[in-house]
Design a protein around this motif. Sequence first.
Motif, PDB file in Angstrom:
ATOM      1  N   LEU A  20      10.710  -1.660   2.240  1.00  9.50           N
ATOM      2  CA  LEU A  20      10.422  -0.946   1.002  1.00  9.50           C
ATOM      3  C   LEU A  20       9.149  -1.488   0.361  1.00  9.50           C
ATOM      4  O   LEU A  20       8.309  -0.726  -0.125  1.00  9.50           O
ATOM      5  N   ARG A  21       8.987  -2.798   0.360  1.00 11.29           N
ATOM      6  CA  ARG A  21       7.783  -3.426  -0.206  1.00 11.29           C
ATOM      7  C   ARG A  21       6.534  -2.920   0.522  1.00 11.29           C
ATOM      8  O   ARG A  21       5.533  -2.567  -0.116  1.00 11.29           O
ATOM      9  N   GLN A  22       6.591  -2.848   1.856  1.00 11.46           N
ATOM     10  CA  GLN A  22       5.451  -2.359   2.630  1.00 11.46           C
ATOM     11  C   GLN A  22       5.156  -0.895   2.305  1.00 11.46           C
ATOM     12  O   GLN A  22       3.994  -0.492   2.197  1.00 11.46           O
ATOM     13  N   GLU A  23       6.198  -0.099   2.138  1.00 14.33           N
ATOM     14  CA  GLU A  23       6.017   1.311   1.805  1.00 14.33           C
ATOM     15  C   GLU A  23       5.350   1.464   0.435  1.00 14.33           C
ATOM     16  O   GLU A  23       4.426   2.264   0.262  1.00 14.33           O
ATOM     17  N   VAL A  24       5.792   0.672  -0.531  1.00 13.61           N
ATOM     18  CA  VAL A  24       5.196   0.717  -1.867  1.00 13.61           C
ATOM     19  C   VAL A  24       3.736   0.278  -1.807  1.00 13.61           C
ATOM     20  O   VAL A  24       2.870   0.907  -2.424  1.00 13.61           O
ATOM     21  N   ASP A  27       1.660   3.080  -0.463  1.00 15.89           N
ATOM     22  CA  ASP A  27       1.482   4.119  -1.478  1.00 15.89           C
ATOM     23  C   ASP A  27       0.452   3.710  -2.528  1.00 15.89           C
ATOM     24  O   ASP A  27      -0.401   4.515  -2.923  1.00 15.89           O
ATOM     25  N   VAL A  28       0.516   2.466  -2.976  1.00 15.35           N
ATOM     26  CA  VAL A  28      -0.433   1.975  -3.978  1.00 15.35           C
ATOM     27  C   VAL A  28      -1.846   1.959  -3.395  1.00 15.35           C
ATOM     28  O   VAL A  28      -2.801   2.380  -4.061  1.00 15.35           O
ATOM     29  N   GLU A  31      -3.188   5.435  -3.327  1.00 10.42           N
ATOM     30  CA  GLU A  31      -3.563   5.868  -4.672  1.00 10.42           C
ATOM     31  C   GLU A  31      -4.894   5.238  -5.097  1.00 10.42           C
ATOM     32  O   GLU A  31      -5.741   5.911  -5.676  1.00 10.42           O
ATOM     33  N   ILE A  32      -5.088   3.965  -4.796  1.00 12.24           N
ATOM     34  CA  ILE A  32      -6.351   3.290  -5.125  1.00 12.24           C
ATOM     35  C   ILE A  32      -7.511   3.958  -4.399  1.00 12.24           C
ATOM     36  O   ILE A  32      -8.569   4.206  -4.985  1.00 12.24           O
ATOM     37  N   THR A  33      -7.319   4.279  -3.135  1.00 12.04           N
ATOM     38  CA  THR A  33      -8.365   4.953  -2.360  1.00 12.04           C
ATOM     39  C   THR A  33      -8.707   6.300  -2.984  1.00 12.04           C
ATOM     40  O   THR A  33      -9.887   6.648  -3.127  1.00 12.04           O
TER      41      THR A  33
END
Length: 81
Positions: A20-24, A27-28, A31-33
């Motif tokens: 889950l941490r890797q998935e988040v 995603d972050v 979003e930054i890109t």
Amino acid sequence: MDQLRAELRAELGSELRAELRQEVLRDVNDEITQLKNQYATVAAYMKSAGHPLPPSPNGAGNGDGDHTPSLMEHNGQVDRT
């Protein structure tokens, strides 16, 4: 048998949290890109229209060596000396 179940639960829980941490993080980063690309597009448009560029999101300036004052600087609330 109960101890084995507890160990398996703990191991699976740990693996799920890591996944889950890797998935988040993915995603972050995505979003930054997207935000960097949007900023670059807006900055290019503003520059082509002759408007001063705001500081880049990473705080490195806009690459032209000029400084766009913040609202606080503009209002004289910040001493830049």
